[in-house]
Design an enzyme around this catalytic site. Structure first.
Site, PDB file in Angstrom:
ATOM      1  N   THR A 126     -28.573  42.222  -0.307  1.00 42.55           N
ATOM      2  CA  THR A 126     -28.296  43.514  -0.940  1.00 42.55           C
ATOM      3  C   THR A 126     -29.260  44.604  -0.492  1.00 42.55           C
ATOM      4  O   THR A 126     -30.467  44.375  -0.356  1.00 42.55           O
ATOM      5  CB  THR A 126     -28.361  43.365  -2.467  1.00 42.55           C
ATOM      6  OG1 THR A 126     -27.486  42.307  -2.873  1.00 42.55           O
ATOM      7  CG2 THR A 126     -27.956  44.650  -3.159  1.00 42.55           C
ATOM      8  N   THR A 158     -34.001  38.357  -5.727  1.00 41.98           N
ATOM      9  CA  THR A 158     -34.538  37.467  -6.754  1.00 41.98           C
ATOM     10  C   THR A 158     -35.598  36.541  -6.175  1.00 41.98           C
ATOM     11  O   THR A 158     -35.344  35.828  -5.198  1.00 41.98           O
ATOM     12  CB  THR A 158     -33.403  36.631  -7.374  1.00 41.98           C
ATOM     13  OG1 THR A 158     -32.421  37.512  -7.910  1.00 41.98           O
ATOM     14  CG2 THR A 158     -33.941  35.734  -8.478  1.00 41.98           C
ATOM     15  N   GLN A 338     -22.955  37.285 -33.391  1.00 43.20           N
ATOM     16  CA  GLN A 338     -22.154  37.654 -34.550  1.00 43.20           C
ATOM     17  C   GLN A 338     -22.313  36.631 -35.675  1.00 43.20           C
ATOM     18  O   GLN A 338     -22.363  37.003 -36.860  1.00 43.20           O
ATOM     19  CB  GLN A 338     -20.687  37.762 -34.144  1.00 43.20           C
ATOM     20  CG  GLN A 338     -19.786  38.380 -35.201  1.00 43.20           C
ATOM     21  CD  GLN A 338     -20.048  39.856 -35.405  1.00 43.20           C
ATOM     22  OE1 GLN A 338     -20.594  40.508 -34.520  1.00 43.20           O
ATOM     23  NE2 GLN A 338     -19.695  40.380 -36.563  1.00 43.20           N
ATOM     24  N   GLY A 342     -27.063  40.179 -38.746  1.00 44.34           N
ATOM     25  CA  GLY A 342     -28.227  41.019 -38.472  1.00 44.34           C
ATOM     26  C   GLY A 342     -29.366  40.258 -37.836  1.00 44.34           C
ATOM     27  O   GLY A 342     -30.089  40.795 -36.985  1.00 44.34           O
ATOM     28  N   GLU A 365     -24.207  36.866  -7.491  1.00 45.51           N
ATOM     29  CA  GLU A 365     -23.469  35.904  -6.662  1.00 45.51           C
ATOM     30  C   GLU A 365     -22.033  36.383  -6.429  1.00 45.51           C
ATOM     31  O   GLU A 365     -21.109  35.569  -6.283  1.00 45.51           O
ATOM     32  CB  GLU A 365     -23.455  34.508  -7.305  1.00 45.51           C
ATOM     33  CG  GLU A 365     -24.811  33.861  -7.410  1.00 45.51           C
ATOM     34  CD  GLU A 365     -25.278  33.265  -6.092  1.00 45.51           C
ATOM     35  OE1 GLU A 365     -24.453  33.124  -5.177  1.00 45.51           O
ATOM     36  OE2 GLU A 365     -26.460  32.950  -5.980  1.00 45.51           O
TER      37      GLU A 365
END
Length: 381
Positions: A126, A158, A338, A342, A365
């Site tokens: 990249t 990475t 969920q 909280g 990837e």
């Protein structure tokens, strides 16, 4: 070992699980919070043969398979996606390219060193203006006598700050599109190599994704891996072999989120009873389990294809596994938050970290949009 259900593989899985409970789980939250890589963990993974798992026995390695790599990666990812990257951490950047496209002289030179479990590698594709469009690579490798002279910049690499060697993809000629791109193994001790900044990320903290710079860096022409100008094809071949490990990490991450959500649901009391007794919560947990089991079955179907050497079926199946499992991990980790309500939004619990980490799995990837294009093209070819 390619049979994930064999007794030998189960013993291997259990040995990794024990190591993870002892060495990884206690430090996973700290790694994320401090965004610092614990270098001492490299020796632990190296001593178990995990870092160099795909190095064949003939070169001094453990002689592991893609299936074994995925089993280990799944177990580590239950607690730390970042550290799961150490399983086969030398594979995509060195071991697989050398085994499939390198010369015997290159294998003899590098694989015994990597087999010792103290060497990290990275792969550099990249660039600032080039992500999914690999054909847009601007980094150049100009032939000058017995050397290549490399100039350019890479981003989001990475482990680039930990690597001893980096597999650099650079343009060696002005061919159209993907033509003219080559892969060259570059020692990071080379003059002209430097590491830039490591941007702060949403997740996958602890492992840095750094900029790399090449300034008139000279490397012997013998470090060219594979044929000149065929680097893109080599890269795609290696990514196809590595994508099942992304699926395995996705399964492990999702399993870790479900484990945490289930434990919480059994302990959290509302309206006089554990929330695990409420049908709405039970349905969420059941759906999470269904998705994980489906992803796990798909992953190990694909690892058997990879280990069998069926390179005709692998590209599409690897893309299917990577896409399904990473999407699944994003959904399962979101649902885990969920379930905790909280509390799931607090860093006191691991599920919010799992959710942040899961997003990366849909991106790296090869983005899942690119994977779907690969699948569609294979179907309609």
């Amino acid at each position: 070992m390619s049979d994930v259900d064999s007794e030998e593989m189960q013993l291997f899985r259990e040995s990794v699980r024990r190591m993870v409970a002892r060495e990884v789980a206690p430090i996973a939250a700290r790694i994320d919070e401090e965004d610092e890589f614990p270098r001492e963990i490299l020796d632990i993974f190296g001593d178990m043969g995990l870092l160099q798992i795909l190095v064949p026995e003939s070169y001094g390695g453990p002689g592991g398979t893609i299936t074994m790599s995925c089993v280990a990666k799944e177990e580590v990812a239950k607690h730390s996606l970042a550290l799961s990257g150490l399983v086969g951490g030398t594979s995509i950047g060195c071991v697989l390219p050398l085994l499939h496209y390198g010369t015997e002289a290159q294998r003899q030179r590098y694989l015994p060193e990597i087999a010792k479990g103290r060497t990290m590698t990275a792969v550099a594709i990249t660039e600032p203006h080039t992500g999914s469009d690999v054909s847009g690579i601007r980094t150049t490798a100009r032939r000058d006598g017995d050397d290549y002279v490399i100039n350019g910049q890479k981003v989001f690499i990475t482990g680039g700050d930990l690597a001893t060697y980096v597999m650099v993809f650079a343009r060696t000629s002005e061919g159209k599109g993907h033509d003219g791109i080559s892969s060259i193994l570059v020692p990071t001790a080379s003059k002209g190599f430097s590491v830039g900044r490591a941007p702060k990320k949403m997740g996958y903290n602890g492992v840095h994704s750094v900029e790399l710079f090449f300034d008139d860096l000279r490397v012997p022409a013998e470090n060219l891996v594979g044929e000149e100008g065929r680097g893109f094809r080599h890269a795609m071949g290696i990514l196809n072999l590595n994508r099942p490990t992304v699926a395995a990490a996705s399964v492990g991450l999702a399993q870790g989120a479900l484990d945490a959500a289930l434990a919480y649901a059994k302990e959290r009391v509302q309206f006089g009873q554990p929330i695990a007794s409420f049908q709405a919560v039970q349905l969420m947990l059941a759906e999470m389990e269904i998705q994980i089991q489906a992803g796990r079955a798909l992953t190990y179907k694909v690892t058997q294809i990879a280990d069998s050497g069926d390179m005709e079926r692998l590209p599409m199946m690897a893309s299917i596994a990577k896409t399904f499992c990473s999407d699944m991990a994003m959904k399962v980790t979101t649902d885990a938050v969920q379930v905790l309500g909280g509390h799931g939004y607090l860093r006191d619990h691991p599920v919010e970290r799992h959710m942040r980490d899961a997003k990366l799995l849909q991106i790296y990837e090869g983005t899942n949009q690119i994977q779907r294009l690969t699948i569609a093209r294979a179907l309609t070819r």
